[in-house]
Design a protein around this motif. Structure first.
Motif, PDB file in Angstrom:
ATOM      1  N   LEU A  61     -19.028  25.405 -11.269  1.00 57.31           N
ATOM      2  CA  LEU A  61     -20.157  25.107 -12.335  1.00 57.31           C
ATOM      3  C   LEU A  61     -21.664  24.870 -11.659  1.00 57.31           C
ATOM      4  CD1 LEU A  61     -18.036  23.127 -15.048  1.00 57.31           C
ATOM      5  CD2 LEU A  61     -18.770  25.795 -14.928  1.00 57.31           C
ATOM      6  N   GLY A  62     -21.497  24.638 -10.349  1.00 56.51           N
ATOM      7  CA  GLY A  62     -22.813  24.306  -9.806  1.00 56.51           C
ATOM      8  C   GLY A  62     -22.756  22.877  -8.825  1.00 56.51           C
ATOM      9  N   ASP A 115     -16.078  25.111 -20.717  1.00 52.21           N
ATOM     10  CA  ASP A 115     -15.831  26.296 -20.174  1.00 52.21           C
ATOM     11  C   ASP A 115     -17.406  26.936 -19.647  1.00 52.21           C
ATOM     12  OD1 ASP A 115     -16.256  29.556 -21.472  1.00 52.21           O
ATOM     13  OD2 ASP A 115     -14.363  28.951 -20.667  1.00 52.21           O
ATOM     14  N   LYS A 116     -17.120  27.912 -18.347  1.00 52.35           N
ATOM     15  CA  LYS A 116     -18.448  28.238 -18.107  1.00 52.35           C
ATOM     16  C   LYS A 116     -19.386  28.885 -19.030  1.00 52.35           C
ATOM     17  CE  LYS A 116     -19.708  30.392 -13.658  1.00 52.35           C
ATOM     18  NZ  LYS A 116     -18.884  30.988 -12.233  1.00 52.35           N
ATOM     19  N   THR A 117     -18.957  29.631 -19.880  1.00 54.66           N
ATOM     20  CA  THR A 117     -19.786  30.243 -20.654  1.00 54.66           C
ATOM     21  C   THR A 117     -20.458  29.205 -21.634  1.00 54.66           C
ATOM     22  OG1 THR A 117     -17.903  30.691 -22.371  1.00 54.66           O
ATOM     23  CG2 THR A 117     -18.908  32.545 -20.881  1.00 54.66           C
ATOM     24  N   ARG A 118     -19.727  28.145 -22.056  1.00 58.40           N
ATOM     25  CA  ARG A 118     -20.370  27.094 -23.133  1.00 58.40           C
ATOM     26  C   ARG A 118     -21.407  26.438 -22.195  1.00 58.40           C
ATOM     27  NH1 ARG A 118     -20.726  23.753 -27.357  1.00 58.40           N
ATOM     28  NH2 ARG A 118     -20.446  21.641 -26.893  1.00 58.40           N
ATOM     29  N   GLU A 120     -23.506  27.788 -19.708  1.00 57.51           N
ATOM     30  CA  GLU A 120     -24.669  28.493 -19.988  1.00 57.51           C
ATOM     31  C   GLU A 120     -25.518  28.515 -21.137  1.00 57.51           C
ATOM     32  OE1 GLU A 120     -22.707  32.390 -19.476  1.00 57.51           O
ATOM     33  OE2 GLU A 120     -22.630  32.279 -17.312  1.00 57.51           O
ATOM     34  N   GLY A 121     -24.773  27.972 -22.121  1.00 63.63           N
ATOM     35  CA  GLY A 121     -25.606  27.788 -23.547  1.00 63.63           C
ATOM     36  C   GLY A 121     -25.829  26.216 -23.721  1.00 63.63           C
ATOM     37  N   ALA A 122     -25.609  25.424 -22.714  1.00 63.80           N
ATOM     38  CA  ALA A 122     -26.045  24.019 -22.899  1.00 63.80           C
ATOM     39  C   ALA A 122     -27.651  23.706 -23.037  1.00 63.80           C
ATOM     40  CB  ALA A 122     -25.437  23.414 -21.798  1.00 63.80           C
ATOM     41  N   PRO A 123     -27.853  22.799 -23.424  1.00 62.57           N
ATOM     42  CA  PRO A 123     -29.318  22.526 -23.453  1.00 62.57           C
ATOM     43  C   PRO A 123     -29.743  21.977 -21.977  1.00 62.57           C
ATOM     44  CG  PRO A 123     -28.064  20.653 -24.444  1.00 62.57           C
ATOM     45  CD  PRO A 123     -27.090  21.729 -24.439  1.00 62.57           C
ATOM     46  N   GLY A 124     -30.476  22.720 -21.265  1.00 59.26           N
ATOM     47  CA  GLY A 124     -30.998  22.609 -19.955  1.00 59.26           C
ATOM     48  C   GLY A 124     -32.450  22.725 -19.726  1.00 59.26           C
ATOM     49  N   PHE A 125     -32.960  22.681 -18.670  1.00 53.11           N
ATOM     50  CA  PHE A 125     -34.413  22.455 -18.234  1.00 53.11           C
ATOM     51  C   PHE A 125     -34.650  22.994 -17.087  1.00 53.11           C
ATOM     52  CE2 PHE A 125     -32.512  18.714 -17.290  1.00 53.11           C
ATOM     53  CZ  PHE A 125     -32.918  18.224 -15.850  1.00 53.11           C
ATOM     54  N   ASP A 126     -35.946  23.222 -16.868  1.00 52.43           N
ATOM     55  CA  ASP A 126     -36.585  23.958 -15.578  1.00 52.43           C
ATOM     56  C   ASP A 126     -36.864  22.863 -14.624  1.00 52.43           C
ATOM     57  OD1 ASP A 126     -37.798  26.539 -14.149  1.00 52.43           O
ATOM     58  OD2 ASP A 126     -39.330  25.001 -14.154  1.00 52.43           O
ATOM     59  N   LYS A 127     -36.554  23.093 -13.298  1.00 56.27           N
ATOM     60  CA  LYS A 127     -37.044  22.311 -12.362  1.00 56.27           C
ATOM     61  C   LYS A 127     -38.606  21.406 -12.426  1.00 56.27           C
ATOM     62  CE  LYS A 127     -38.190  25.187  -8.528  1.00 56.27           C
ATOM     63  NZ  LYS A 127     -38.768  25.403  -7.215  1.00 56.27           N
ATOM     64  N   ASP A 128     -39.281  22.353 -13.152  1.00 55.33           N
ATOM     65  CA  ASP A 128     -40.764  22.011 -13.155  1.00 55.33           C
ATOM     66  C   ASP A 128     -40.919  21.473 -14.290  1.00 55.33           C
ATOM     67  OD1 ASP A 128     -41.487  23.001 -10.457  1.00 55.33           O
ATOM     68  OD2 ASP A 128     -41.588  25.139 -11.313  1.00 55.33           O
ATOM     69  N   LYS A 129     -39.926  21.271 -15.387  1.00 60.86           N
ATOM     70  CA  LYS A 129     -40.212  20.609 -16.691  1.00 60.86           C
ATOM     71  C   LYS A 129     -39.071  20.062 -17.229  1.00 60.86           C
ATOM     72  CE  LYS A 129     -42.302  21.486 -21.082  1.00 60.86           C
ATOM     73  NZ  LYS A 129     -42.284  22.232 -22.131  1.00 60.86           N
ATOM     74  N   TRP A 130     -38.982  18.824 -16.688  1.00 63.07           N
ATOM     75  CA  TRP A 130     -37.854  17.795 -17.076  1.00 63.07           C
ATOM     76  C   TRP A 130     -38.261  17.261 -18.441  1.00 63.07           C
ATOM     77  CZ3 TRP A 130     -34.409  15.002 -13.422  1.00 63.07           C
ATOM     78  CH2 TRP A 130     -34.111  15.802 -12.257  1.00 63.07           C
ATOM     79  N   PRO A 131     -37.019  16.924 -19.183  1.00 60.78           N
ATOM     80  CA  PRO A 131     -37.130  16.386 -20.445  1.00 60.78           C
ATOM     81  C   PRO A 131     -37.312  14.915 -20.283  1.00 60.78           C
ATOM     82  CG  PRO A 131     -34.872  16.707 -19.956  1.00 60.78           C
ATOM     83  CD  PRO A 131     -35.715  17.333 -18.742  1.00 60.78           C
ATOM     84  N   ASN A 132     -37.685  14.156 -21.407  1.00 56.07           N
ATOM     85  CA  ASN A 132     -37.908  12.673 -21.686  1.00 56.07           C
ATOM     86  C   ASN A 132     -36.530  12.219 -21.660  1.00 56.07           C
ATOM     87  OD1 ASN A 132     -38.229  10.300 -21.987  1.00 56.07           O
ATOM     88  ND2 ASN A 132     -39.616  10.348 -23.606  1.00 56.07           N
ATOM     89  N   MET A 133     -35.746  11.889 -20.532  1.00 53.60           N
ATOM     90  CA  MET A 133     -34.507  11.393 -20.721  1.00 53.60           C
ATOM     91  C   MET A 133     -34.332  10.032 -21.155  1.00 53.60           C
ATOM     92  SD  MET A 133     -32.910  12.683 -17.204  1.00 53.60           S
ATOM     93  CE  MET A 133     -32.656  14.607 -16.981  1.00 53.60           C
ATOM     94  N   ALA A 134     -35.515   9.459 -21.480  1.00 54.81           N
ATOM     95  CA  ALA A 134     -35.532   8.014 -22.076  1.00 54.81           C
ATOM     96  C   ALA A 134     -35.467   8.125 -23.500  1.00 54.81           C
ATOM     97  CB  ALA A 134     -36.594   6.966 -21.357  1.00 54.81           C
ATOM     98  N   ASP A 135     -35.554   9.286 -24.045  1.00 56.16           N
ATOM     99  CA  ASP A 135     -35.858   9.367 -25.627  1.00 56.16           C
ATOM    100  C   ASP A 135     -34.453   9.573 -26.129  1.00 56.16           C
ATOM    101  OD1 ASP A 135     -37.310  10.398 -27.851  1.00 56.16           O
ATOM    102  OD2 ASP A 135     -35.927  12.120 -27.958  1.00 56.16           O
ATOM    103  N   SER A 136     -34.446   8.384 -27.152  1.00 49.48           N
ATOM    104  CA  SER A 136     -32.933   8.379 -27.753  1.00 49.48           C
ATOM    105  C   SER A 136     -32.500   9.561 -28.343  1.00 49.48           C
ATOM    106  CB  SER A 136     -32.851   7.129 -28.701  1.00 49.48           C
ATOM    107  OG  SER A 136     -33.741   7.328 -29.694  1.00 49.48           O
TER     108      SER A 136
END
Length: 157
Positions: A61-62, A115-118, A120-136
């Motif tokens: 899975l990486g 599952d590997k296919t699940r 692939e559809g998980a909420p992800g992000f690009d290395k240049d655009k991280w989410p606000n992980m402190a947001d509840s």
């Protein structure tokens, strides 16, 4: 690469001279008769970055790119998992709740029950655009996806 190969300080060495062996007899692979050092319950963060992550079927899975700490509570919140792409091109990053990962001391990697296919559809992000992980709200969505529960003291904005 796994934690054993990045163990520059000898954290996971055993007394019996056969090298690292966290999965011997006792609970969680820890046998105080032959093990010296803190693992596997306490492990160096630097030795975990780069570790492989597989699912229960053994599918790759990486690997872990970063470990995110909640500084105020002192807890590990997420492992940032890299999945897909080739030589870091086109890879997608995922914040996986730390509680969703299990250390596999036999194969020296982490297991994620997905599952590997699940994934692939998980909420992800690009290395240049991280989410606000402190947001509840973001945290609640991530935990809901992986079926884990966030710590109550980490859900403050």
């Amino acid at each position: 690469m796994n934690y054993e190969e990045r163990d520059t300080y000898g954290i996971y060495r055993t007394n019996n001279g056969t090298g690292t062996d966290l999965n011997t007899q006792g609970i969680g692979g820890f046998d105080p008769e032959i093990h010296q050092g803190p693992g596997p319950r306490l492990m160096g963060a630097n030795t975990l970055i780069g570790n492989d992550v597989c699912n229960q079927e053994g599918e790759d899975l990486g690997d872990i790119k970063e470990i995110m700490l909640d500084v105020s509570s002192g807890r590990i919140s997420y492992a940032v998992l890299s999945f897909g792409g080739f030589l870091s091109l086109g890879e997608k990053l995922f914040a996986v709740p730390w509680s969703a990962l299990t250390l596999d001391t036999v194969n020296k990697r982490f297991t994620l029950n997905i599952d590997k296919t699940r994934l692939e559809g998980a909420p992800g992000f690009d290395k240049d655009k991280w989410p606000n992980m402190a947001d509840s709200e973001w945290a609640l969505g991530i935990h809901a996806f992986y079926g884990t529960h966030p710590h109550g003291d980490t859900l403050m904005n």
